[in-house]
Design a protein around this motif. Structure first.
Motif, short mmCIF file in Angstrom:
data_model
loop_
_atom_site.label_atom_id
_atom_site.label_comp_id
_atom_site.label_asym_id
_atom_site.label_seq_id
_atom_site.Cartn_x
_atom_site.Cartn_y
_atom_site.Cartn_z
N ASN A 23 0.87 -1.18 0.00
CA ASN A 23 0.00 0.00 0.00
C ASN A 23 0.90 1.22 0.00
OD1 ASN A 23 -1.39 2.32 0.91
ND2 ASN A 23 -3.04 1.06 1.76
N ASN A 24 0.88 1.92 -1.12
CA ASN A 24 1.81 3.02 -1.36
C ASN A 24 1.62 4.20 -0.40
OD1 ASN A 24 3.91 3.95 -3.22
ND2 ASN A 24 2.43 5.60 -3.64
N THR A 25 0.38 4.46 -0.02
CA THR A 25 0.11 5.56 0.91
C THR A 25 0.50 5.16 2.33
OG1 THR A 25 -1.73 6.26 -0.46
CG2 THR A 25 -1.66 7.13 1.78
N ALA A 26 0.09 3.96 2.72
CA ALA A 26 0.36 3.50 4.08
C ALA A 26 1.79 3.05 4.26
CB ALA A 26 -0.58 2.34 4.42
N ARG A 27 2.47 2.78 3.18
CA ARG A 27 3.83 2.20 3.19
C ARG A 27 3.86 0.88 3.97
NH1 ARG A 27 7.79 5.80 5.57
NH2 ARG A 27 6.05 6.46 6.85
N THR A 28 2.82 0.06 3.76
CA THR A 28 2.79 -1.26 4.40
C THR A 28 2.94 -2.37 3.37
OG1 THR A 28 0.39 -1.27 4.18
CG2 THR A 28 1.30 -0.61 6.31
N LEU A 29 3.46 -3.47 3.82
CA LEU A 29 3.61 -4.69 3.04
C LEU A 29 2.79 -5.74 3.75
CD1 LEU A 29 5.70 -4.78 0.71
CD2 LEU A 29 7.30 -5.83 2.29
N SER A 30 1.94 -6.47 3.02
CA SER A 30 1.19 -7.50 3.73
C SER A 30 1.00 -8.74 2.88
CB SER A 30 -0.17 -6.95 4.18
OG SER A 30 -0.91 -6.47 3.09
N TYR A 31 0.93 -9.86 3.57
CA TYR A 31 0.68 -11.14 2.90
C TYR A 31 -0.10 -12.02 3.86
CZ TYR A 31 1.29 -15.88 1.38
OH TYR A 31 1.04 -17.18 1.03
N LYS A 32 -1.18 -12.59 3.35
CA LYS A 32 -2.00 -13.45 4.19
C LYS A 32 -2.31 -14.72 3.41
CE LYS A 32 -5.23 -12.29 7.76
NZ LYS A 32 -6.26 -11.39 8.22
N SER A 33 -1.85 -15.85 3.90
CA SER A 33 -2.12 -17.12 3.21
C SER A 33 -3.56 -17.52 3.47
CB SER A 33 -1.18 -18.19 3.75
OG SER A 33 -1.52 -18.47 5.09
N ASN A 34 -4.09 -18.33 2.61
CA ASN A 34 -5.50 -18.73 2.76
C ASN A 34 -5.76 -19.44 4.07
OD1 ASN A 34 -6.14 -17.58 0.41
ND2 ASN A 34 -6.15 -19.49 -0.81
N GLN A 35 -4.84 -20.38 4.39
CA GLN A 35 -5.11 -21.20 5.58
C GLN A 35 -5.09 -20.40 6.87
OE1 GLN A 35 -2.52 -21.40 3.52
NE2 GLN A 35 -0.74 -22.34 4.49
N ASN A 36 -4.47 -19.21 6.82
CA ASN A 36 -4.45 -18.39 8.03
C ASN A 36 -5.63 -17.45 8.11
OD1 ASN A 36 -2.02 -19.53 8.82
ND2 ASN A 36 -0.81 -17.98 7.74
N ASN A 37 -6.40 -17.40 7.04
CA ASN A 37 -7.48 -16.41 6.99
C ASN A 37 -8.52 -16.62 8.08
OD1 ASN A 37 -7.31 -14.28 5.35
ND2 ASN A 37 -7.93 -15.39 3.49
N GLU A 38 -8.54 -15.68 8.99
CA GLU A 38 -9.58 -15.73 10.00
C GLU A 38 -10.86 -15.19 9.38
OE1 GLU A 38 -8.50 -13.85 13.63
OE2 GLU A 38 -6.42 -13.69 12.96
N GLN A 39 -11.92 -15.68 9.90
CA GLN A 39 -13.25 -15.20 9.51
C GLN A 39 -13.34 -13.72 9.82
OE1 GLN A 39 -16.30 -17.44 8.93
NE2 GLN A 39 -17.16 -15.44 8.33
N GLN A 40 -13.72 -12.91 8.81
CA GLN A 40 -13.97 -11.49 9.10
C GLN A 40 -15.10 -11.40 10.11
OE1 GLN A 40 -11.16 -9.53 7.24
NE2 GLN A 40 -12.92 -8.19 7.48
N LEU A 41 -14.94 -10.62 11.13
CA LEU A 41 -15.99 -10.44 12.13
C LEU A 41 -17.17 -9.76 11.47
CD1 LEU A 41 -13.62 -8.96 14.82
CD2 LEU A 41 -14.44 -11.31 14.75
N ASN A 42 -18.31 -10.43 11.48
CA ASN A 42 -19.45 -9.88 10.75
C ASN A 42 -20.06 -8.66 11.42
OD1 ASN A 42 -19.79 -11.33 8.37
ND2 ASN A 42 -20.45 -13.12 9.56
N GLN A 43 -20.56 -7.83 10.62
CA GLN A 43 -21.31 -6.64 11.07
C GLN A 43 -20.47 -5.62 11.80
OE1 GLN A 43 -24.27 -9.42 12.71
NE2 GLN A 43 -25.75 -7.81 12.20
N SER A 44 -19.89 -6.04 12.93
CA SER A 44 -19.14 -5.07 13.73
C SER A 44 -17.97 -4.55 12.93
CB SER A 44 -18.64 -5.73 15.00
OG SER A 44 -17.51 -6.51 14.72
#
Lengths: 251, 251, 251, 251, 251, 251, 251, 251
Positions: E98-119
């Motif tokens: 992310n060019n603005t945030a200057r962050t690097l991120s990588y998330k593998s599928n198996q680590n994907n936590e369920q997005q907390l719904n609604q909240s």
């Protein structure tokens, strides 16, 4: 009177040497040993000589008041202790003391300037604890012949209190915002009105407030463009600046 | 229009729900993703929306200028790099860049307010090095429709330079004093005139100047009463405040 | 006496071992357990040993004064409480206390240096509240054998008060400027005279004065070139420096 | 000439109006748009107008030098970049650049003051890294007509280096001590000599040095009494003060 | 597992010495010479090990990313230069920058936590210039499995822009307010909602902003009670705290 | 109620003009001259109006308590002197004073919220001297309807004291860490738990502690990611934030 | 005892569960409600638990002393008021109070460590006013079983006083230098000896001393390499560090 | 040799005048114009003369190295740029450069001191980013003849990493803790070991870290008693102090 006029008048004998020199040395000084009263200041800057009592002894404050009273000069003193008040009152019974503002004031009838009609200065304070500073501003503004409307305890933690009074604030010629802690009120007011706003940071708060630095920096960095700032707790200075602005309208 | 009037008009069917709500939510917003242009600010605070370019990318500055230009809004941007100027100029050829002040400005004919006659703002700078800040004030004051007289390089180390110009300075409605180093000029001017003085401390100097803190503290502690202060190097803010004051005379 | 001379005299038997060693170890010390009086300092630095009473107990101050008195050493003590004064007076009735300066001084006849004729140190103070610091400078300068002329309450808010005294100030050999708040007086004086100016910032003021930092930074950043500065409220140190300068003329 | 004399001469027709007014307005100003050269300063304060190049453009520095050169005014400029030097040299080939001090100087023959014989200013620097500041002091002192002896790299970590030179240092009329880091050298020298000591804290160091604050505070709090201080890295100012002191001996 | 259980199991031979010790020494460390990856942190604190790239070389950042990628650990790096990104991308093509945030991120599928719904977490920024910090918060919050709604450029100079979005802000579980200059937005939001507010002061501004101190002090002194603060420009930390709060609802 | 609903109801005559306006002006204000009680704050922000007694007179504190008591509003006052307590107790005998926390509290039965079951706030203090601040947090959290567990005198100088209590601390919903001196406890706790940690730096310490700055900076720079900070000594604010977090779980 | 040994002994039944656990939880805690005495600290860090009395009530200090006395633990308390002393003395008549150091100490016979022969700690103080801090160091060093030689009032303003004692100072194992004002003594001593030097800046001084910051920064920036620093006025901490060093020689 | 012995030997003709004087003037100086090499320092303070390269030109650093090399003096230079390294290497090919520490070192065989057997200095760094400072300490300690064990990236956010290495750390004679951000590691280590701990705060971090002030204050305020501190980023100074301590054991 311009220098060339003085020189001309002197050459023509209309004024004598002493008087001519007075114009260049701009006398207007009353020597007291420990104080050199600038009796000419009112004419020069529109601000009368005011006594800043902190750091002076009761004897000095009393002495200066006495001398000014005898000369028929109106008196405003700030940061005055109750003990000083009692000492001055023994000499000038009609002196007035504002216990919250810690100001001493005396205005003779013949010096009374006409109160500027209609136009007024709005003095807005964020919290009850900011009242001493706000009251110093009120006393000073009144002393300088302005009308004043004050609005107390309407900080941004309950911002609807501000909106309630917004019209009356907006209609002033100039607005003084007195606030301690994070001093956000100056920015918020500055973003809502089209009049000059003078911020007075107060030393109210604790910890990372650092004796008013927090509010001072907030106001200096205000994202609202029409805000200027005076020293921490300097209700007097804000009222002076506000009075100079308010008078522009009537000059 | 006051809340009760809006409610009444809505009840009487003179305005529809959307329009009534707009009054309460005070719309006047132009959304751009990275910016929310406050198109209503000029009406509300007497200050137009101004672009503070520092911390924005050239793309963002150019984008905001373009949108404002298309909407017929006058443009003032501060802290503008030459690169930004070239990018904007490619889109708005009539944009004006002040190299010393680092400001970008554009004023369409139909927005041209009448210059306030006679009355002017005095902008006094202590040294040649203070010119970028003083020029930012000049550009801003002109953009806001004021007459300006500027006086450069008349610091207190050679105080007779100031006395030479004192009459012209005194005759302004409001005086902006721009000074770095020890910032004494604000106190000296404040002690000589009877008009509101706005001090702009600059970051000019070195060592114990601490990027302008020295001049800032000097001005906040001014022994002359009619002086208020804006942020270090904030020529823009001083001119906004001065313009609000100058307009009081003509309202 | 240079090391080689001492060695030569010792070799030739003109001085004994103890005396030779004294030259290398530069004795001149009077041990008191809690204090090591530097009895040799006057000869070495032109400054006598002076008692800085703050942080010492009344017993310690009294004890040091007693010992110096018995040894025929002149006494100057600064930051002396009234209680300390009374304790010392019980032992040395001829001791003198300056209530404003909070100094204690005693000078025996045989130590009296000839007052330096004609040449004098000018001590200029901005406000009445700066007097304690200015008086500390006066007492110190007199103790060190200088003539002094003092000028009080002539701050820049009424700059004509200064011009009135300028000739007399200019004619001093060295000028001490004592000022709190924004300390602008040092710059203004420094820009008007051709003598060394020593600034003494005072802690007078409030808020963003920060106990004298404002005046200190102002003076350090003075745009007038011939100004140096001593510690906040250090009237004593300024007078020492001024005395060293004043003596140069008569050496 | 005193005001009364001017008035008298004008009355008697010995001087005309323009000339009389000049005395009161103390002209001596050379206007350049971006600069107001104080051509009278040398006469008034014993210090010539000096160009502080930081914050000025190469064009401005070159322009001011050119104007002064044409008027026969000697030139000293500080904080001068090499690029500025090359630009000035193209116009004034005889200009001199000190690469370490970053000063530019030019002195015409007819302005050459007699070097004050015998008496000299001692300039003592604690470390090799303090040399740029010390050299600025050397160049300034020489420009102002003083003899100078400099002593480099003799900080308190190896205090015997100082003792080795002590006699020569002591024999100066005034001593400038240039030191960064903890700045202890000023106190140590001040405790060993009976001449005025001017401390110049430098920004040399890192971490808790805070750009020279450490040395600045050390020198301000010196336990040796005859020490005063100028701004961080201000070799120029120290030399001005020292020159004013040195001249007292020969006035 | 509690200490007594471990001891019991070891006594009973259910676990061997090495395993028992591991419980007491709480291993979970991956040694790399220049880095000791705390592979256990996610389990212990709910926060994964995150790479703070400032002060690290491109080689170190790349090496740590490579090791984590090989071990199947998700990657978040902050303060990442574009050069670092290119170096990491050569090894992990699916890395996101992310060019603005200057962050690097990588998330593998198996680590994907369920997005907390609604909240969701609301991220409110005062100005366009605050976006890099706000985006760092957004990226971090998303990486930690939260829903996010962001609101940009709604500072208090045009406070109606805030009121327009107030309902949506109020409905978040926790609100991050990102603001520079005087940072008043945190107090204003804190006074209008009944959810925890985390202030992130930014270094946006100039002069008396002092690199974010102004906004930091404002937020610490907020007169609204439910506001806490993280370090200047620390969008990452604010998102971590917000995520811990948001998860409480779903634990 | 949303603006459109209010408008609709007014149009339909269900509410009268005064009531409709109240919604837009968001009344909920109780005027007292020196105070404007924000009676609506509890509903709006989840925080009741709390009295910050520092900087208020005993008369003002008593007056505000009396008014709130008469209106049936629960009372919490912080920074209360014993003298204030006695004055309030004369009017409200059932008022409770915590001598260590210096808080005054009163909760009527009908206002009693159900204590949130099971879930609790952990309040961890580093040293005995930090207890006044920790107790202010305890009193506030209880007043706001939370369960509290407190852990005192377990600073990092004896870190095993912390490990002993770690399970119980970890099981809280949110953890307040109160610490002075170097404030390291917040980082250590933050690195060991997976719950939000709110740091409260205290002014306990001396010298380079600078009235709490040391602990404040430590906590702001915590290398543990889930830590946010409130003002120095602000136990009250930490408890408010913690309570808002704790309630999320039960909303 | 290493973890594996404990596990082994427990497995073999040599120690029971409670004792085994104690090793892992490192008990050694004495709970008192307001204090958690770290009875194990002496064994762990070589420093006994010491009572820092500032910020504790007389009751708390007395209570902790009583408990320690009953348990046979030696007592050292710092920053103790006379009132606290009297309260403790009523319970422990053999307690010793040093009026200058403000320390309370008690050492039972059975705890008396052998004084380390010959080797000693040198404690050097710059001025009489620094004695309270120096004496705190003396008392602490003696309590921890060291020999001490102290040298008072030998600041750099009269540096020959130092040279006189240099041999004796140099022969110590470790040197504590206590100095206020500019704190130059630490650098000077550090440049003359080949032993570790621990600087203790004191808050002695005024003005730009800023409560000890001047001396603190001086010592941190010492140009002599073997100097480390403890907190302002922290004679206790310096003596702890010195004692740990002194013991290395005899371990 | 004591002064009396020198005098005696001179009197008896055992030494000549020049040699006798050398003892009093403590020669040991090598003059280079811009540097005065203190060739005697190693003998006097146990520390060799070390070159602090920051603020020196490449030419100066090269010149000093050359002169020392020619005289057979071992070389250690800190804060050395790569350019300086290349310049020195051209003259002294066997010079060693540590790229992370930015140190230059050269040790001739004949100067090689015996490495102190068994005893070692532990150097503990909190994060990868602190490595340059830690490596400066390592290089310095090795140069001074010590054994070193270093432990990197074991900050308190994952405190189990520290416990893992605790035994090895505890067994050192003296421990250097290098940490930025909140610097809590020094307190935690200081609370767990019974050896002297020297803290080195680093400038690693951002925002309220203020270039290392946060870590500096943390370490100065450490609640663990045996911790002293050196300047921010001063790995060199910490190693010097540690070496002086480590040598005590073997003297």
């Amino acid at each position: 009177m311009k220098p060339e006029d003085i020189l001309e008048q002197y050459k023509e004998g209309k004024i004598n040497l002493t008087d001519a020199l007075k114009h260049f040395t701009k006398k207007g000084i009353e020597e007291m040993g420990y104080a050199t009263i600038d009796t000419d200041r009112h004419k020069r800057t529109g601000m009368p000589e005011v006594i800043y009592a902190a750091g002076k002894t009761t004897e000095q404050v009393t002495g200066i008041c006495k001398r000014m009273f005898e000369k028929g000069i109106d008196i405003l003193a700030t940061r005055v202790t109750y003990e000083m008040y009692e000492s001055v009152k023994a000499i000038i019974p009609e002196i007035k003391y504002n216990n919250t503002a810690r100001t001493l004031s005396y205005k003779s009838n013949q010096n009374n300037e006409q109160q500027l009609n209609q136009s007024y200065i709005a003095i807005v304070a964020a919290g009850t604890s900011d009242m001493p500073v706000a009251e110093e501003a009120v006393e000073t503004a009144l002393f300088l012949g302005n009308n004043v409307k004050s609005f107390y305890d309407i900080g941004v933690a309950g911002i609807h209190r501000l909106f309630d009074k917004l019209d009356e604030i907006q209609n002033a010629n100039v607005i003084i915002v007195v606030a301690g802690m994070e001093g956000a009120l100056a920015s918020v007011v500055g973003g809502l009105v089209n009049k000059p706003v003078i911020g007075v940071p107060t030393s109210i708060g604790y910890g990372a407030n650092f004796g008013g630095i927090s509010a001072l920096l907030s106001m200096l960095n205000s994202c609202a463009a029409g805000v200027s700032v005076v020293n921490i707790d300097n209700g007097f200075g804000a009222a002076c600046q506000a009075s100079l602005i308010n008078r522009l309208v009537h000059k």
